[in-house]
Scaffold this motif. Structure first.
Motif, PDB file in Angstrom:
ATOM      1  N   TYR A   1       1.077  -1.199  -0.101  1.00  0.00           N
ATOM      2  CA  TYR A   1      -0.295  -0.643  -0.158  1.00  0.00           C
ATOM      3  C   TYR A   1       0.658   1.042  -0.739  1.00  0.00           C
ATOM      4  CZ  TYR A   1      -3.765   3.193   1.725  1.00  0.00           C
ATOM      5  OH  TYR A   1      -3.861   4.986   1.517  1.00  0.00           O
ATOM      6  N   GLU A   2       2.001   1.299   0.282  1.00  0.00           N
ATOM      7  CA  GLU A   2       2.959   2.683   0.785  1.00  0.00           C
ATOM      8  C   GLU A   2       3.465   2.255  -0.073  1.00  0.00           C
ATOM      9  OE1 GLU A   2       5.337   2.145   4.030  1.00  0.00           O
ATOM     10  OE2 GLU A   2       3.969   2.239   5.399  1.00  0.00           O
ATOM     11  N   GLU A   3       4.009   1.887  -1.050  1.00  0.00           N
ATOM     12  CA  GLU A   3       4.860   1.394  -2.236  1.00  0.00           C
ATOM     13  C   GLU A   3       3.707   2.054  -3.561  1.00  0.00           C
ATOM     14  OE1 GLU A   3       7.223  -0.829  -5.465  1.00  0.00           O
ATOM     15  OE2 GLU A   3       7.373  -1.636  -2.766  1.00  0.00           O
ATOM     16  N   ILE A   4       2.598   1.547  -3.255  1.00  0.00           N
ATOM     17  CA  ILE A   4       1.724   1.752  -4.596  1.00  0.00           C
ATOM     18  C   ILE A   4       1.021   3.273  -4.446  1.00  0.00           C
ATOM     19  CG2 ILE A   4      -0.437   1.672  -5.991  1.00  0.00           C
ATOM     20  CD1 ILE A   4       0.494  -1.608  -5.537  1.00  0.00           C
ATOM     21  N   TRP A   5       0.582   3.285  -3.401  1.00  0.00           N
ATOM     22  CA  TRP A   5      -0.460   4.310  -3.097  1.00  0.00           C
ATOM     23  C   TRP A   5       0.315   5.807  -2.758  1.00  0.00           C
ATOM     24  CZ3 TRP A   5      -3.161   0.384  -3.643  1.00  0.00           C
ATOM     25  CH2 TRP A   5      -4.534   0.464  -3.534  1.00  0.00           C
ATOM     26  N   GLY A   6       1.695   5.062  -1.824  1.00  0.00           N
ATOM     27  CA  GLY A   6       2.480   6.531  -1.423  1.00  0.00           C
ATOM     28  C   GLY A   6       1.781   6.981   0.307  1.00  0.00           C
ATOM     29  N   ARG A   7       0.945   6.266   0.999  1.00  0.00           N
ATOM     30  CA  ARG A   7       0.723   6.846   1.944  1.00  0.00           C
ATOM     31  C   ARG A   7       0.411   5.345   3.076  1.00  0.00           C
ATOM     32  NH1 ARG A   7      -1.510  10.156  -1.451  1.00  0.00           N
ATOM     33  NH2 ARG A   7      -4.198  10.514  -1.710  1.00  0.00           N
TER      34      ARG A   7
END
Length: 197
Positions: A51-57
Motif C-alpha cells: 500500500y505504501e509503495e503503490i498509494w504513496g501513503r
C-alpha cells in the motif's frame, strides 16, 4: 496430564507463530496490496506494505481512518468505486479498475478485487481484497492501441493513394492519347495544362 497439556499448548503456540510468519512473508513480499476489513468498512484489519509503495501513503493512516483510501481515488472514478465497495464487495462481484492520485500528483491505475469471508454460521465477518498496480500494463495497452490506429490510418491512406493513382492514370492516359490525335493547336493548348497538372 499437566505436562502433556503444557506441551500441547507450546506446540499450538509454535504452530500459530509459524503460520503468522508464513502469512507475513507472503503479504510483505508480494507486489500487490493485500487488505482485510470488517464488512462495514469501519475497521481496517490488515493492509500489506505494498500500500505504501503503490498509494504513496503510510499504512498507519489507513488503520487510523479506513475510508481514507477513497479520498486518493481519482475524482472521475471515486463515486463509482465508493458505491461498488459498499454494495458489491459482500457479493463477490467487486472486480474494479480505477485510478488513484498519489501525494506526489502522479496517477496510477489499480485493479482491485474483493472477496467476502463467512464464519461457520454463514455470516460475512471479513472482506479480503487484492489491489494491483496495472499502470504499466495500461500504458502498454494505450501504446498498442495508438500503433493499431496509426497502422489502420496508414492502410487507409495507402488505399486512397492507390485509388487516386488509378484515377490519375486514366486521366493522364486519355489526355496523352487525345493530344497525340489532335492536330488543332487551340484544343491542344487546352489539354496540355491538364496533362501537366
Amino acid at each position: 496430564e499437566r505436562d502433556r497439556e503444557a506441551a500441547l499448548l507450546r506446540q499450538t503456540e509454535a504452530d500459530l507463530r509459524a503460520s503468522e510468519e508464513r502469512f507475513r512473508q507472503i503479504a510483505e513480499n508480494i507486489n500487490e496490496v493485500f487488505w482485510m476489513t470488517d464488512p462495514t468498512k469501519t475497521k481496517m484489519l490488515y493492509v500489506s506494505p505494498g500500500y505504501e509503495e503503490i498509494w504513496g501513503r503510510p499504512c498507519a493512516a489507513l488503520y487510523d481512518s479506513p475510508q481514507i483510501w477513497v479520498e486518493s481515488i481519482h475524482s472521475d472514478d471515486r463515486a463509482r468505486i465508493d458505491e461498488a465497495a459498499r454494495t458489491r464487495q459482500v457479493s463477490r462481484e467487486y472486480n474494479e479498475h480505477y485510478r488513484i492520485v498519489r501525494p506526489d500528483g502522479t496517477t496510477r491505475w489499480i485493479h482491485d478485487r474483493a472477496f467476502p469471508i463467512r464464519n461457520a454460521a454463514g455470516d460475512i465477518y471479513r472482506i479480503i481484497g487484492l489491489a494491483q498496480d496495472i499502470t504499466q500494463q495500461r500504458t502498454l495497452e494505450r501504446q498498442l492501441q495508438q500503433a493499431q490506429k496509426l497502422e489502420a490510418l496508414g492502410t487507409l491512406a495507402g488505399g486512397i493513394a492507390h485509388d487516386f493513382n488509378n484515377i490519375l492514370a486514366a486521366i493522364m492516359g486519355y489526355t496523352d492519347l487525345a493530344l497525340m490525335k489532335l492536330q488543332e493547336q487551340e484544343t491542344r493548348n487546352l489539354l496540355e495544362p491538364v496533362a501537366q497538372a
